[in-house]
Design a protein around this motif. Sequence first.
Motif, PDB file in Angstrom:
ATOM      1  N   ASN A  56      70.286  26.866  50.990  1.00 45.24           N
ATOM      2  CA  ASN A  56      69.040  27.619  50.925  1.00 45.24           C
ATOM      3  C   ASN A  56      67.871  26.649  51.022  1.00 45.24           C
ATOM      4  O   ASN A  56      67.947  25.534  50.523  1.00 45.24           O
ATOM      5  CB  ASN A  56      68.985  28.352  49.579  1.00 45.24           C
ATOM      6  N   PRO A 100      59.797  27.309  50.870  1.00 46.92           N
ATOM      7  CA  PRO A 100      58.585  26.647  50.390  1.00 46.92           C
ATOM      8  C   PRO A 100      57.998  27.331  49.163  1.00 46.92           C
ATOM      9  O   PRO A 100      57.968  28.572  49.074  1.00 46.92           O
ATOM     10  CB  PRO A 100      57.629  26.780  51.587  1.00 46.92           C
ATOM     11  N   TYR A 101      57.507  26.510  48.235  1.00 49.24           N
ATOM     12  CA  TYR A 101      56.857  27.002  47.010  1.00 49.24           C
ATOM     13  C   TYR A 101      55.588  26.180  46.786  1.00 49.24           C
ATOM     14  O   TYR A 101      55.669  24.986  46.495  1.00 49.24           O
ATOM     15  CB  TYR A 101      57.803  26.850  45.811  1.00 49.24           C
ATOM     16  N   SER A 102      54.413  26.809  46.911  1.00 47.80           N
ATOM     17  CA  SER A 102      53.182  26.022  46.747  1.00 47.80           C
ATOM     18  C   SER A 102      52.659  26.045  45.315  1.00 47.80           C
ATOM     19  O   SER A 102      51.714  25.310  45.012  1.00 47.80           O
ATOM     20  CB  SER A 102      52.096  26.490  47.713  1.00 47.80           C
ATOM     21  N   PHE A 103      53.247  26.862  44.454  1.00 50.84           N
ATOM     22  CA  PHE A 103      53.000  26.672  43.024  1.00 50.84           C
ATOM     23  C   PHE A 103      53.979  25.582  42.607  1.00 50.84           C
ATOM     24  O   PHE A 103      55.053  25.839  42.036  1.00 50.84           O
ATOM     25  CB  PHE A 103      53.208  27.959  42.226  1.00 50.84           C
ATOM     26  N   ALA A 155      57.004  27.344  40.689  1.00 48.24           N
ATOM     27  CA  ALA A 155      57.075  28.675  40.091  1.00 48.24           C
ATOM     28  C   ALA A 155      57.606  29.674  41.097  1.00 48.24           C
ATOM     29  O   ALA A 155      57.092  29.794  42.215  1.00 48.24           O
ATOM     30  CB  ALA A 155      55.703  29.104  39.590  1.00 48.24           C
ATOM     31  N   ILE A 167      57.738  33.345  41.925  1.00 50.54           N
ATOM     32  CA  ILE A 167      57.044  34.594  41.607  1.00 50.54           C
ATOM     33  C   ILE A 167      58.022  35.722  41.929  1.00 50.54           C
ATOM     34  O   ILE A 167      58.193  36.108  43.084  1.00 50.54           O
ATOM     35  CB  ILE A 167      55.746  34.733  42.444  1.00 50.54           C
ATOM     36  N   LYS A 200      63.891  34.805  42.884  1.00 50.90           N
ATOM     37  CA  LYS A 200      64.263  34.591  44.282  1.00 50.90           C
ATOM     38  C   LYS A 200      65.556  33.779  44.379  1.00 50.90           C
ATOM     39  O   LYS A 200      66.071  33.308  43.362  1.00 50.90           O
ATOM     40  CB  LYS A 200      63.115  33.898  45.007  1.00 50.90           C
ATOM     41  N   SER A 257      66.209  30.787  45.447  1.00 53.38           N
ATOM     42  CA  SER A 257      66.161  29.387  44.959  1.00 53.38           C
ATOM     43  C   SER A 257      66.387  29.366  43.446  1.00 53.38           C
ATOM     44  O   SER A 257      67.197  28.583  42.935  1.00 53.38           O
ATOM     45  CB  SER A 257      64.815  28.745  45.293  1.00 53.38           C
ATOM     46  N   CYS A 282      60.561  30.370  55.078  1.00 52.53           N
ATOM     47  CA  CYS A 282      60.144  31.281  53.990  1.00 52.53           C
ATOM     48  C   CYS A 282      60.538  32.732  54.267  1.00 52.53           C
ATOM     49  O   CYS A 282      60.252  33.611  53.458  1.00 52.53           O
ATOM     50  CB  CYS A 282      58.648  31.178  53.707  1.00 52.53           C
TER      51      CYS A 282
END
Length: 207
Positions: free
Chosen positions: A44, A47-50, A64, A66, A69, A71, A98
Amino acid sequence: MSDSTFHFYEPAKGHGLPHDPFNAMVGPRPIGWISSQSATGVRNLAPYSFFNGFNYTPPIVGFASIGAKDSLNNIRETREFGWNLATRPLAERMNASCAAVPPEVDEFELAGLTPAASRCIAVPRVAESPVSFECKLTQIVQLEDIDGMPVQSWLVMGQVVGVHISRHLLVDGIYDTAAGEPILRGGGSADYFTVTRDNLFKMFRPR
Ligand SMILES: Cc1cc2nc3c(=O)[nH]c(=O)nc-3n(C[C@H](O)[C@H](O)[C@H](O)COP(=O)(O)O)c2cc1C
């Protein structure tokens, strides 16, 4: 109440603007391009920008999720994940990774990226990315609001146990941030920023 100088809002009552500015104000943010795999070995990537680094020694990074998910679910199962630097040449493939696809879909394949074996964890890194961290889960913290009510968001933190740096980014042994061409997430539905050498300024701390 807003005045002529400041637009003020209480988020719980709405921002009163065409788009929620939160993301644009807390930005640009580094991207946690997170590789993981399920207990059954399905790869898997997302992308996670938090995302950020939270400690030097030991190095700890976190992102984080949200909503729950893939991941998050994978990392809960295997307690390992990778972080890969999202760069300008890889931007479109980062974005492709994503896609909201079922857990059995391998986003490395979906995005046309090559999984490379890690050294300390079973989760692969992105071979095309010039920097990757191998991380072992330290904490999953479910966020809470001011009333102590659980929010459907989870902060996933991991200790960095292995670091891969493409040698071209080490100039006389010093890591060259701009040469890595990292991309950063701004606000709105599509804003990103790049880092270039002319953005650099130096400021030393007071003694
Ligand atoms: C640049 C970028 C940043 C994102 N940041 C986040 C984030 O911080 N948290 C989150 O839950 N989703 C974020 N997303 C959306 C996830 O990448 C998306 O939901 C993805 O399908 C999750 O994949 P997974 O289910 O394989 O973990 C972001 C998407 C993009 C393109």
